[in-house]
Design an enzyme around this catalytic site. Structure first.
Site, PDB file in Angstrom:
ATOM      1  N   SER A   1      51.421 -24.635  66.639  1.00 41.31           N
ATOM      2  CA  SER A   1      50.966 -25.393  65.487  1.00 41.31           C
ATOM      3  C   SER A   1      52.068 -25.682  64.467  1.00 41.31           C
ATOM      4  O   SER A   1      51.844 -26.411  63.511  1.00 41.31           O
ATOM      5  CB  SER A   1      49.823 -24.655  64.801  1.00 41.31           C
ATOM      6  OG  SER A   1      50.257 -23.377  64.317  1.00 41.31           O
TER       7      SER A   1
ATOM      8  N   LYS B   1      55.656 -24.621  56.334  1.00 47.42           N
ATOM      9  CA  LYS B   1      54.446 -24.964  57.086  1.00 47.42           C
ATOM     10  C   LYS B   1      53.228 -24.900  56.191  1.00 47.42           C
ATOM     11  O   LYS B   1      53.075 -23.987  55.377  1.00 47.42           O
ATOM     12  CB  LYS B   1      54.284 -23.994  58.259  1.00 47.42           C
ATOM     13  CG  LYS B   1      53.102 -24.323  59.166  1.00 47.42           C
ATOM     14  CD  LYS B   1      53.046 -23.382  60.354  1.00 47.42           C
ATOM     15  CE  LYS B   1      51.874 -23.688  61.265  1.00 47.42           C
ATOM     16  NZ  LYS B   1      51.816 -22.790  62.441  1.00 47.42           N
TER      17      LYS B   1
ATOM     18  N   SER C   1      52.777 -20.314  68.347  1.00 50.53           N
ATOM     19  CA  SER C   1      52.944 -21.487  67.492  1.00 50.53           C
ATOM     20  C   SER C   1      54.316 -21.646  66.864  1.00 50.53           C
ATOM     21  O   SER C   1      54.575 -22.659  66.220  1.00 50.53           O
ATOM     22  CB  SER C   1      51.877 -21.497  66.390  1.00 50.53           C
ATOM     23  OG  SER C   1      50.616 -21.805  66.933  1.00 50.53           O
TER      24      SER C   1
END
Length: 464
Positions: free
Chosen positions: A161, A86, A185
């Site tokens: 996210s 990520k 997230s």
């Protein structure tokens, strides 16, 4: 899953399967990584899961693993497993924009502990997965990278996210991808993409170096297809990190070994679709309650009443605790800067924040921690939906109404963010579908009951 033949690993192979084949010499890490890179080239244009690929380093790592196997040296429990990272997590030499145009040219000068430990265990990072700006939305879209889409239905969001990571794993590009969870997230993308997403006890997974953690809400972790894969990753990365003041010692056992060695019978299990006051889409509530009942019946657990109501003030407290962190990330470019709507709300909250509000936020969090401690005296596991709504359009916005009730940014995260405030372990596992898209069941335990939560998730997974 059917076994591979002719020295190949099938698309969709798990972390555990892939590592076993590479460690045995049955398949080369170079072949696994090359196939992964080809899949990304074929699939990524439609999904926008990856925003940077490092072919050279990935193949170099794979060759090193193959050389170890040839010498009879075990390359590690994650041997040859391709991994997405990520973009909120730094890898030296890779772009480190955090989904923001403010940092579009920034290159990381260090590698975060999570990734470094995974690589030491044999994992092969292949590239950066997309995030909304600073990870502050439950859908993945940014001015820098555009819109990321759900492999189940490209009109829908994979969540956020950690949406790029979820899309990459759900599409079969990689068996695992890292994530962060500040308000849900990891769990929200896992729910929307039919994956396993685990937020461990706060501090178990290290976040160093240089993670500020102003709000003490952020957790690092991974998205995978199976609970065993998640446990394998956790065993490789957890433990004290001198660069993370909140980091905890690793346990004196392996989580993977405990998955099917834990007695779940007679567990006291509670289910609530609302945590007392969070509106929930009735379709999601029905699917997850059915899943909870199946889990209780199959394990011999006992369903007990729920005595939890998360005060609506917790959303205000979460905003007050988190807003200064966001403000610190954008203050150098505030005047006239275009921001993601979620980021703008955090900045506005920071600018209006006074000492009374900050003290009240800390008091509210302390009260929630106490309430959960009391509540968990009455049950061992708390089950809820992992998200209150099914996946929504990929372009956003976040839901403003759920089950006929208006919600704000934090109200749309009302079943996930409370456990960031308390630091309890919580996992999303696939529970069913609503409108053709997945929804997840969230399993929550007491702090440090990570092994129990994972074992419960593995048991539920085995029922599907």
């Amino acid at each position: 899953m059917n076994g591979a033949t002719n020295g190949s690993v099938p698309a969709g192979a798990t972390v555990v399967e892939t590592a076993a084949r590479v460690r045995s010499g049955d398949v080369s890490a170079s072949d696994v990584v090359s196939r992964t890179l080809s899949l990304v080239e074929q699939l990524n244009a439609d999904l926008n899961a990856f925003v940077h690929i490092d072919t050279e380093w990935a193949l170099e790592l794979a060759r090193d693993i193959d050389a170890k196997v040839a010498r009879g040296v075990d390359p590690g429990p994650l041997a040859g497993v391709p991994m997405g990272v990520k973009e909120l997590q730094a890898v030296a030499g890779w772009p480190c924009a955090m989904g923001s145009t403010l940092y579009s040219d920034r290159i990381a000068d260090h590698t975060c502990t999570l990734v470094a430990r995974a690589v030491a265990a044999g994992a092969v990072p292949i590239g950066v997965t997309a995030s909304p700006e600073f990870g502050r939305a439950s859908y993945t879209a940014s001015a820098l990278h555009g819109v990321t889409r759900n492999p189940w239905n490209t009109d829908l969001t994979p969540g956020g996210s950690s949406g790029g990571s979820a899309a990459a794993v759900a599409a079969g590009m990689v068996p695992m991808a890292t994530g962060t969870d500040g308000a849900g997230s990891i769990r929200i993308p896992a729910s929307y993409c039919g994956l396993v997403g685990f937020k461990a006890t706060y501090g178990l997974v290290p976040r160093g170096p240089r993670h500020r953690g102003v709000a003490d809400n952020d957790h690092y972790g991974v998205l995978t297809r199976t609970v065993a894969d998640t446990a394998r990753f956790l065993d490789c990365v957890c433990g004290v990190d001198d660069y993370d003041r909140a980091s905890l010692p690793a346990p004196p056992f392996r989580y993977e070994d405990r998955l099917f060695a834990t007695d779940l019978s007679e567990l006291r299990v509670a289910f609530t679709p609302t945590l007392g006051n969070a509106p929930c889409d009735p379709r999601v509530a029905a699917v997850t309650e059915s899943a909870a009942e199946m889990f209780i019946a199959a394990t011999g657990a006992r369903r007990v009443p729920v005595n939890v109501t998360v005060d609506a003030a917790c959303g205000t407290a979460f905003r007050a605790l988190s807003a200064p962190e966001v403000y610190g990330q954008v203050r150098a470019a505030l005047p006239g800067r275009d921001m993601h709507p979620s980021v703008r709300r955090y900045v506005e909250a920071a600018e209006a924040l006074g000492p009374d509000a900050l003290v009240h936020a800390h008091e509210t969090r302390a009260a929630l921690v106490a309430e959960m401690a009391v509540a968990f005296e009455g049950f061992d596991l708390l089950l809820t939906p992992a998200t209150q709504v099914p996946a929504f359009p990929a372009e956003g916005p976040m839901p403003t109404e759920i089950a006929g009730q208006p919600v704000d940014h934090w109200g749309a995260l009302a079943v996930t963010f409370p456990f960031n405030l308390t630091g309890q372990p919580a996992i999303s596992v696939p529970a069913g579908r609503v409108g053709g898209a997945p929804v997840g069941l969230q399993i929550v335990g007491r702090r440090h009951a990570d092994a129990l939560v994972l074992a419960a998730a593995a048991a539920f997974e085995g029922m599907a």
